[in-house]
Motif scaffolding. Structure first.
Motif, PDB file in Angstrom:
ATOM      1  N   GLY A  65     112.307  10.177  12.119  1.00 50.28           N
ATOM      2  CA  GLY A  65     110.860  10.065  12.269  1.00 50.28           C
ATOM      3  C   GLY A  65     110.437   9.834  13.706  1.00 50.28           C
ATOM      4  N   ASN A  66     111.335   9.266  14.515  1.00 49.99           N
ATOM      5  CA  ASN A  66     111.033   9.040  15.932  1.00 49.99           C
ATOM      6  C   ASN A  66     110.895  10.344  16.710  1.00 49.99           C
ATOM      7  N   LEU A  67     111.378  11.446  16.140  1.00 49.72           N
ATOM      8  CA  LEU A  67     111.306  12.741  16.808  1.00 49.72           C
ATOM      9  C   LEU A  67     110.171  13.609  16.261  1.00 49.72           C
ATOM     10  N   LEU A  68     109.369  13.045  15.359  1.00 47.29           N
ATOM     11  CA  LEU A  68     108.311  13.816  14.703  1.00 47.29           C
ATOM     12  C   LEU A  68     106.926  13.348  15.150  1.00 47.29           C
ATOM     13  N   PRO A  69     105.936  14.243  15.157  1.00 40.41           N
ATOM     14  CA  PRO A  69     104.575  13.895  15.606  1.00 40.41           C
ATOM     15  C   PRO A  69     103.770  13.207  14.511  1.00 40.41           C
ATOM     16  N   LEU A  70     104.185  12.016  14.136  1.00 43.93           N
ATOM     17  CA  LEU A  70     103.637  11.351  12.955  1.00 43.93           C
ATOM     18  C   LEU A  70     102.134  11.078  13.067  1.00 43.93           C
ATOM     19  N   ALA A  71     101.674  10.605  14.216  1.00 49.13           N
ATOM     20  CA  ALA A  71     100.247  10.289  14.373  1.00 49.13           C
ATOM     21  C   ALA A  71      99.385  11.544  14.230  1.00 49.13           C
ATOM     22  N   LYS A  72      99.837  12.643  14.819  1.00 48.48           N
ATOM     23  CA  LYS A  72      99.081  13.895  14.732  1.00 48.48           C
ATOM     24  C   LYS A  72      99.050  14.423  13.303  1.00 48.48           C
ATOM     25  N   LEU A  73     100.142  14.264  12.586  1.00 47.07           N
ATOM     26  CA  LEU A  73     100.176  14.707  11.191  1.00 47.07           C
ATOM     27  C   LEU A  73      99.222  13.878  10.326  1.00 47.07           C
ATOM     28  N   LYS A  74      99.182  12.574  10.553  1.00 49.12           N
ATOM     29  CA  LYS A  74      98.252  11.726   9.795  1.00 49.12           C
ATOM     30  C   LYS A  74      96.811  12.173  10.028  1.00 49.12           C
ATOM     31  N   LYS A  75      96.500  12.500  11.261  1.00 47.11           N
ATOM     32  CA  LYS A  75      95.154  12.962  11.596  1.00 47.11           C
ATOM     33  C   LYS A  75      94.831  14.254  10.868  1.00 47.11           C
ATOM     34  N   GLU A  76      95.805  15.162  10.811  1.00 45.06           N
ATOM     35  CA  GLU A  76      95.573  16.443  10.127  1.00 45.06           C
ATOM     36  C   GLU A  76      95.336  16.238   8.629  1.00 45.06           C
ATOM     37  N   VAL A  77      96.018  15.285   8.035  1.00 46.32           N
ATOM     38  CA  VAL A  77      95.813  15.017   6.602  1.00 46.32           C
ATOM     39  C   VAL A  77      94.385  14.517   6.354  1.00 46.32           C
ATOM     40  N   VAL A  78      93.903  13.631   7.220  1.00 46.45           N
ATOM     41  CA  VAL A  78      92.527  13.132   7.095  1.00 46.45           C
ATOM     42  C   VAL A  78      91.520  14.268   7.245  1.00 46.45           C
ATOM     43  N   SER A  93     110.560  21.233   6.355  1.00 44.03           N
ATOM     44  CA  SER A  93     111.269  19.997   6.015  1.00 44.03           C
ATOM     45  C   SER A  93     112.246  19.561   7.098  1.00 44.03           C
ATOM     46  N   LYS A  94     112.819  20.508   7.829  1.00 42.40           N
ATOM     47  CA  LYS A  94     113.792  20.168   8.871  1.00 42.40           C
ATOM     48  C   LYS A  94     113.182  20.179  10.263  1.00 42.40           C
ATOM     49  N   THR A  95     111.912  20.507  10.362  1.00 43.16           N
ATOM     50  CA  THR A  95     111.285  20.631  11.678  1.00 43.16           C
ATOM     51  C   THR A  95     110.083  19.717  11.876  1.00 43.16           C
ATOM     52  N   LEU A  96     109.398  19.361  10.787  1.00 53.93           N
ATOM     53  CA  LEU A  96     108.120  18.674  10.942  1.00 53.93           C
ATOM     54  C   LEU A  96     107.947  17.464  10.030  1.00 53.93           C
ATOM     55  N   ALA A  97     108.128  17.654   8.724  1.00 54.40           N
ATOM     56  CA  ALA A  97     107.819  16.573   7.784  1.00 54.40           C
ATOM     57  C   ALA A  97     108.637  16.742   6.505  1.00 54.40           C
ATOM     58  N   PRO A  98     109.836  16.152   6.441  1.00 57.05           N
ATOM     59  CA  PRO A  98     110.683  16.291   5.250  1.00 57.05           C
ATOM     60  C   PRO A  98     109.978  15.878   3.959  1.00 57.05           C
ATOM     61  N   GLY A  99     109.200  14.797   4.021  1.00 54.59           N
ATOM     62  CA  GLY A  99     108.577  14.274   2.813  1.00 54.59           C
ATOM     63  C   GLY A  99     107.342  15.028   2.348  1.00 54.59           C
ATOM     64  N   TYR A 100     106.819  15.930   3.161  1.00 59.29           N
ATOM     65  CA  TYR A 100     105.630  16.686   2.753  1.00 59.29           C
ATOM     66  C   TYR A 100     105.965  17.745   1.707  1.00 59.29           C
ATOM     67  N   THR A 107     100.533  21.248  -3.303  1.00 61.52           N
ATOM     68  CA  THR A 107      99.691  20.103  -2.954  1.00 61.52           C
ATOM     69  C   THR A 107      98.630  20.534  -1.946  1.00 61.52           C
ATOM     70  N   SER A 108      97.382  20.566  -2.361  1.00 62.25           N
ATOM     71  CA  SER A 108      96.304  21.169  -1.582  1.00 62.25           C
ATOM     72  C   SER A 108      96.140  20.539  -0.208  1.00 62.25           C
ATOM     73  N   VAL A 109      95.995  19.219  -0.156  1.00 58.53           N
ATOM     74  CA  VAL A 109      95.712  18.541   1.114  1.00 58.53           C
ATOM     75  C   VAL A 109      96.848  18.726   2.110  1.00 58.53           C
ATOM     76  N   ILE A 110      98.080  18.560   1.656  1.00 57.53           N
ATOM     77  CA  ILE A 110      99.229  18.648   2.561  1.00 57.53           C
ATOM     78  C   ILE A 110      99.390  20.063   3.098  1.00 57.53           C
ATOM     79  N   ASN A 111      99.238  21.062   2.237  1.00 54.09           N
ATOM     80  CA  ASN A 111      99.386  22.445   2.703  1.00 54.09           C
ATOM     81  C   ASN A 111      98.285  22.821   3.690  1.00 54.09           C
ATOM     82  N   GLU A 112      97.075  22.331   3.457  1.00 52.61           N
ATOM     83  CA  GLU A 112      95.980  22.581   4.391  1.00 52.61           C
ATOM     84  C   GLU A 112      96.272  21.906   5.731  1.00 52.61           C
TER      85      GLU A 112
END
Length: 474
Positions: free
Chosen positions: A120-133, A314-321, A347-352
């Motif tokens: 997770g330290n290598l992933l853009p977690l904050a930016k992904l959270k923003k995109e989900v919102v 899953s191997k590049t951005l967000a395994p749990g998505y 899953t509509s929100v995650i795919n968007e």
């Protein structure tokens, strides 16, 4: 040799000189123009030579200066042996070992070298959270409605657009979204096979794929595989009378990390098409290349719709998505029907959110940083292995991806090594997990997707010390 692939011969010649010490670390190589003139090849072909060498971490590009031999003393470590599985279907699944290793997933108390995902330290977690919102706000009813059966239009459009980088030329209508790549592979196998059918796979192979095939009551034929070039074409030809479908990971297969050459990919596609055998292609790792150019896929050479192309983030951005997809070619109708029965909607929100992330260019920027980190990790792991592991240890030379394959001298059982390492809070993936046959007992896979630290270097030293102790004890 065909003109299109003469760069392989030139690259192999230069690579041989680097590995044998004829060309020394730090030495400057001929320029692209000089190489072009000396060999009578085009500038583009000369560039391909350096891209091939760079993908193998043999040379480094320095802006405004050219290409130089990489300082890689670990290149003295030999490559693992090419696999030689028996030409018969086997179902001796190492269930207890697999269950034990994967039960460690998510355990923060362990150094998880066994789980093949980026930290997770290598992933853009904050930016992904923003995109989900943002996706929740943008979608009708906040994303609580079912999306179309084929999947989010924006996501499918971006997957199609990105296929141009590997000459896939997909359209959004070619793509069906799934719950990760494993779900895509499941739908493909269900659509193409019935219980008792036989599927051919590389050996060694990702345990999850082997388990999937057995859960569908399929027979598995493991195909002999070279640690640099991938599946052995002659071995595959010999198995054709027995198989109903073929499932391959040509780009940065785990655990070996090789990238199958383009001419070999094309040959596999043509061979299977000629015999009317569908090819399921898992390209989960395709974006994690160490060179400067995204490799082509088997799908790049598919003109008849016989290749079912599967991928995910899953191997590049967000395994749990759990965002994946399949471009199923002529089998689209069967895949759509199965998705309707087993999932109905992604899953509509995650795919968007993922579709937006790909569309803005943030994904490509993230990938550049991730690829650089993974390549540096590979080099650091390899240097540590050269320093700390027993004499006679062999390692793969991944051209991308998240895995490093280690082959110990005979006598070291990595299932036993796993038990010893767990006592020191270290989890590795023993080689026996990656086959249904009695092979790879002295091998293991290490994930290179962890942030490099002094503690991680110490962890590799501890593994090496345990292995040396086992050699001395034997």
């Amino acid at each position: 040799m065909k003109k299109d692939f003469i760069y392989n011969e030139i690259a192999d010649n230069i690579a041989s000189k680097i590995k044998t010490g004829v060309l020394q670390a730090g030495e400057r190589l001929a320029s692209v123009r000089i190489l072009s003139r000396e060999h009578g090849i085009s500038i583009n072909t000369a560039k391909r030579v350096f891209l091939e060498l760079e993908a193998q971490s043999l040379v480094q590009s320095r802006p405004q200066s050219g290409y130089f031999v990489s300082p890689l003393p670990y290149l003295k470590l030999p490559l693992p042996q090419a696999s030689q599985p028996l030409p018969t279907a086997n179902i001796t699944e190492p269930n207890e070992l697999i269950d034990s290793v994967y039960s460690n997933m998510g355990n923060k108390e362990l150094t998880l070298l066994s789980i093949g995902v980026p930290s997770g330290n290598l992933l853009p977690l904050a930016k992904l959270k923003k995109e989900v919102v943002l996706a929740t706000r943008a979608l009708k009813e906040g994303g609580t409605e079912y999306e179309p059966l084929q999947g989010n239009v924006k996501l499918r459009r971006m997957i199609a657009a990105r296929s141009l980088a590997w000459e896939g030329h997909l359209k959004e209508s070619d793509v069906v979204t799934t719950a990760g790549c494993m779900n895509a592979l499941t739908l493909c196998l269900m659509a193409l096979t019935k219980p008792g059918d036989t599927v051919a796979m590389e050996s060694p192979c990702y345990p999850g794929i082997l388990q999937l095939a057995l859960s569908l009551r399929l027979k598995v034929l493991e195909v002999a595989t070279d640690p640099v070039k991938g599946v052995n074409l002659d071995a595959l030809k010999a198995l054709l009378p027995q198989i109903n479908v073929c499932l391959l990971v040509p780009n940065f297969n785990t655990p070996l990390g090789y990238c199958m050459p383009d001419d070999q990919k094309k040959a596999v596609v043509m061979l299977l098409e000629k015999h009317d055998i569908p090819l399921i292609e898992d390209d989960t790792y395709g974006d994690l290349y160490f060179g400067t150019e995204r490799p082509k896929c088997c799908k790049s050479f598919d003109t008849k719709g016989n290749v079912l192309y599967c991928g995910s983030v899953s191997k590049t951005l967000a395994p749990g998505y759990r965002v994946g997809w399949v471009a199923p070619g002529k089998y689209k109708e069967q895949i759509m029907r199965l998705k309707m029965i087993h999932a109905l909607s992604s899953t509509s929100v995650i795919n968007e959110a993922v579709g937006n992330f790909l569309m803005t260019g943030r994904y490509e920027n993230h990938l550049r940083h991730l690829r650089k980190t993974l390549q540096e990790n590979y080099q650091r792991y390899a240097l540590a292995i050269a320093e700390f592991f027993p004499v006679g240890t062999k390692i793969s030379r991944p051209q991308g991806g998240l895995a490093l394959w280690v082959e110990f001298p005979e006598g070291i059982d990595t299932a036993t090594l796993y038990n010893y390492a767990m006592k020191k809070q270290i989890s590795i993936a023993p080689g026996r997990m990656f086959t249904l046959q009695e092979q790879f007992h002295n091998c293991m896979r290490l994930c290179i997707g962890l942030p490099w630290t002094d503690d991680l270097r110490l962890t590799l030293k501890q593994i090496g010390n345990l292995a040396k102790w086992m050699v001395a004890k034997a």
